[in-house]
Enzyme design. Sequence first.
Site, mmCIF file in Angstrom:
data_model
loop_
_atom_site.group_PDB
_atom_site.id
_atom_site.type_symbol
_atom_site.label_atom_id
_atom_site.label_comp_id
_atom_site.label_asym_id
_atom_site.label_seq_id
_atom_site.Cartn_x
_atom_site.Cartn_y
_atom_site.Cartn_z
ATOM 1 N N LYS A 126 0.795 -1.186 -0.116
ATOM 2 C CA LYS A 126 0.084 -0.071 0.092
ATOM 3 C C LYS A 126 0.845 1.194 0.144
ATOM 4 O O LYS A 126 0.345 2.345 -0.507
ATOM 5 C CB LYS A 126 -1.097 0.009 1.231
ATOM 6 C CG LYS A 126 -1.896 -1.092 0.914
ATOM 7 C CD LYS A 126 -3.407 -0.784 1.247
ATOM 8 C CE LYS A 126 -4.376 -1.924 0.692
ATOM 9 N NZ LYS A 126 -5.668 -1.893 1.267
ATOM 10 N N LYS A 142 -3.674 -10.325 -6.432
ATOM 11 C CA LYS A 142 -4.899 -10.464 -5.860
ATOM 12 C C LYS A 142 -5.931 -9.712 -6.522
ATOM 13 O O LYS A 142 -5.803 -8.401 -6.651
ATOM 14 C CB LYS A 142 -4.495 -10.356 -4.353
ATOM 15 C CG LYS A 142 -5.854 -10.133 -3.536
ATOM 16 C CD LYS A 142 -5.487 -9.879 -1.986
ATOM 17 C CE LYS A 142 -6.041 -8.455 -1.556
ATOM 18 N NZ LYS A 142 -6.890 -8.202 -0.591
ATOM 19 N N LYS A 146 -10.826 -4.952 -4.138
ATOM 20 C CA LYS A 146 -11.992 -4.002 -4.361
ATOM 21 C C LYS A 146 -11.348 -2.472 -4.753
ATOM 22 O O LYS A 146 -11.928 -1.860 -5.367
ATOM 23 C CB LYS A 146 -13.014 -4.094 -3.226
ATOM 24 C CG LYS A 146 -12.609 -3.403 -1.773
ATOM 25 C CD LYS A 146 -13.687 -3.292 -1.054
ATOM 26 C CE LYS A 146 -13.704 -4.438 -0.028
ATOM 27 N NZ LYS A 146 -12.678 -4.113 1.217
HETATM 28 P P1 ATP Z 1 -8.661 -3.197 -0.221
HETATM 29 O O1 ATP Z 1 -8.619 -3.370 -1.717
HETATM 30 O O2 ATP Z 1 -9.331 -2.029 -0.059
HETATM 31 O O3 ATP Z 1 -7.317 -3.441 0.234
HETATM 32 P P2 ATP Z 1 -9.795 -6.013 -0.188
HETATM 33 O O4 ATP Z 1 -10.654 -6.102 -1.424
HETATM 34 O O5 ATP Z 1 -8.361 -6.574 -0.178
HETATM 35 O O6 ATP Z 1 -9.553 -4.238 -0.187
HETATM 36 P P3 ATP Z 1 -10.596 -6.489 2.559
HETATM 37 O O7 ATP Z 1 -11.796 -5.651 3.171
HETATM 38 O O8 ATP Z 1 -9.358 -5.917 3.040
HETATM 39 O O9 ATP Z 1 -10.731 -6.335 1.057
HETATM 40 O O10 ATP Z 1 -10.704 -7.963 2.998
HETATM 41 C C1 ATP Z 1 -11.989 -8.508 3.699
HETATM 42 C C2 ATP Z 1 -11.683 -9.997 3.483
HETATM 43 O O11 ATP Z 1 -11.725 -10.589 2.018
HETATM 44 C C3 ATP Z 1 -10.638 -10.443 4.070
HETATM 45 O O12 ATP Z 1 -10.506 -11.629 4.928
HETATM 46 C C4 ATP Z 1 -9.456 -10.650 3.020
HETATM 47 O O13 ATP Z 1 -8.528 -11.762 3.173
HETATM 48 C C5 ATP Z 1 -10.667 -11.400 1.753
HETATM 49 N N1 ATP Z 1 -10.223 -11.126 0.627
HETATM 50 C C6 ATP Z 1 -9.928 -9.793 -0.008
HETATM 51 N N2 ATP Z 1 -9.295 -9.944 -1.380
HETATM 52 C C7 ATP Z 1 -9.451 -11.375 -1.488
HETATM 53 C C8 ATP Z 1 -9.108 -12.089 -2.487
HETATM 54 N N3 ATP Z 1 -8.935 -11.752 -3.631
HETATM 55 N N4 ATP Z 1 -9.391 -13.465 -2.272
HETATM 56 C C9 ATP Z 1 -9.510 -14.112 -1.601
HETATM 57 N N5 ATP Z 1 -9.941 -13.461 -0.219
HETATM 58 C C10 ATP Z 1 -9.916 -12.053 -0.300
#
Ligand code: ATP
Length: 338
Positions: A121, A203, A206
């Site tokens: 980040k 990965k 969002k």
């Molecule tokens: P950001 O993009 O804002 O960092 P994010 O999409 O990574 O957000 P979070 O809110 O940080 O999402 O994560 C919520 C949950 O979803 C966490 O348990 C995280 O491990 C899971 N998660 C996020 N992205 C993935 C992915 N691509 N595959 C599987 N699990 C995920």
Amino acid sequence: MNSGDIVQQRKKIIFSGIQPSGVLTLGNYLGAMRNWTKLQDEADCLYCVVDLHAITVRQVPAELRRHTYETLALLVASGLDPDKNILFVQSHVPAHTQLAWVLNCFSMFGELSRMTQFKEKSAKHSDNINAGLFTYPTLMAADILLYQTDLVPVGQDQKQHLELARDIAIRFNNIYGETFRVPEGYIPQTGAKIMSLADPTKKMSKSDENENAVISLLDPRDVIIRKFKRAVTDSGNEIRRGEGKEGIGNLMTIYSCFTGKTDEEIEREFAGKGYGEFKMAVAEVTADGLKPIQDKFAELMAEKTYLEEIMKTGAERAAKIAARTLSKVYRKVGFVQI
Ligand code: ATP
Ligand code: LTN
């Protein structure tokens, strides 16, 4: 009768969080939320919309507010029953920030510097490497440790943060005596890391700027089909996992999550068929899987006051539990109790 038979098993405590930093993705659903709904009947579960975490990256206030409602609505729409689970918003329970401060004083600069998410980040937001981004994991540790959590269902990317939460708990317990339960991770066998459709070595996230990289839980069927059709794959034509075939591997994972089929079954089903046909099949099962969530979501978003009631009840229930741990911590470190 065996003596074990009469010992009543304590229900496990489950805690997890999700950031209202955008519309939730297929990664969030398959990696985390799907497990949350499975646990709700057998454990005492708390699920938190972590708005305090979200502001470690600059957010537009009106969007953060909207995403907070939407995230809660998506949790309920995906099957979490607000009566069975404590669903709440992190900033509504001040104990999270209060414990986070204390835990900051038991977290080392070196260990926080090693966090991959911080490094990623920081690279992505090089104009805003703020202290909150750095201490993000201590707030996450506070979230978890406040509730004497046994299990934390998360995707693969959160494993390192969870290890740190365990280390902090063990360190604190060693100094002050048993205070925190040391939590375990709960990471799914399939779907723990759903990859970006545009770059299958990254990965799915969002906050990705490229919307073709991400399936949002609210994407309509035609958008889902278009995005899967465009998903980056290799130049071959065989549906199987392998070196350089991360794109196809990712689609196989998604297909498996929705159908329950194993890799061998998927390979057999699509033997001799091309990528086009396989992508279409993945798109169809995804659209079918998300449809009931989207329908329920639309209903819930029309009932803001219902969502606010959930937030309010959730925060009250969570605050009660959190206060016990916080007061124990304050006493142990030597704060005067009045
Ligand atoms: P950001 O993009 O804002 O960092 P994010 O999409 O990574 O957000 P979070 O809110 O940080 O999402 O994560 C919520 C949950 O979803 C966490 O348990 C995280 O491990 C899971 N998660 C996020 N992205 C993935 C992915 N691509 N595959 C599987 N699990 C995920
Ligand atoms: N850091 C997590 C979100 C999160 C969380 C938590 C997950 C905040 N607090 C407590 C599990 C338990 C993320 O970025 N996905």
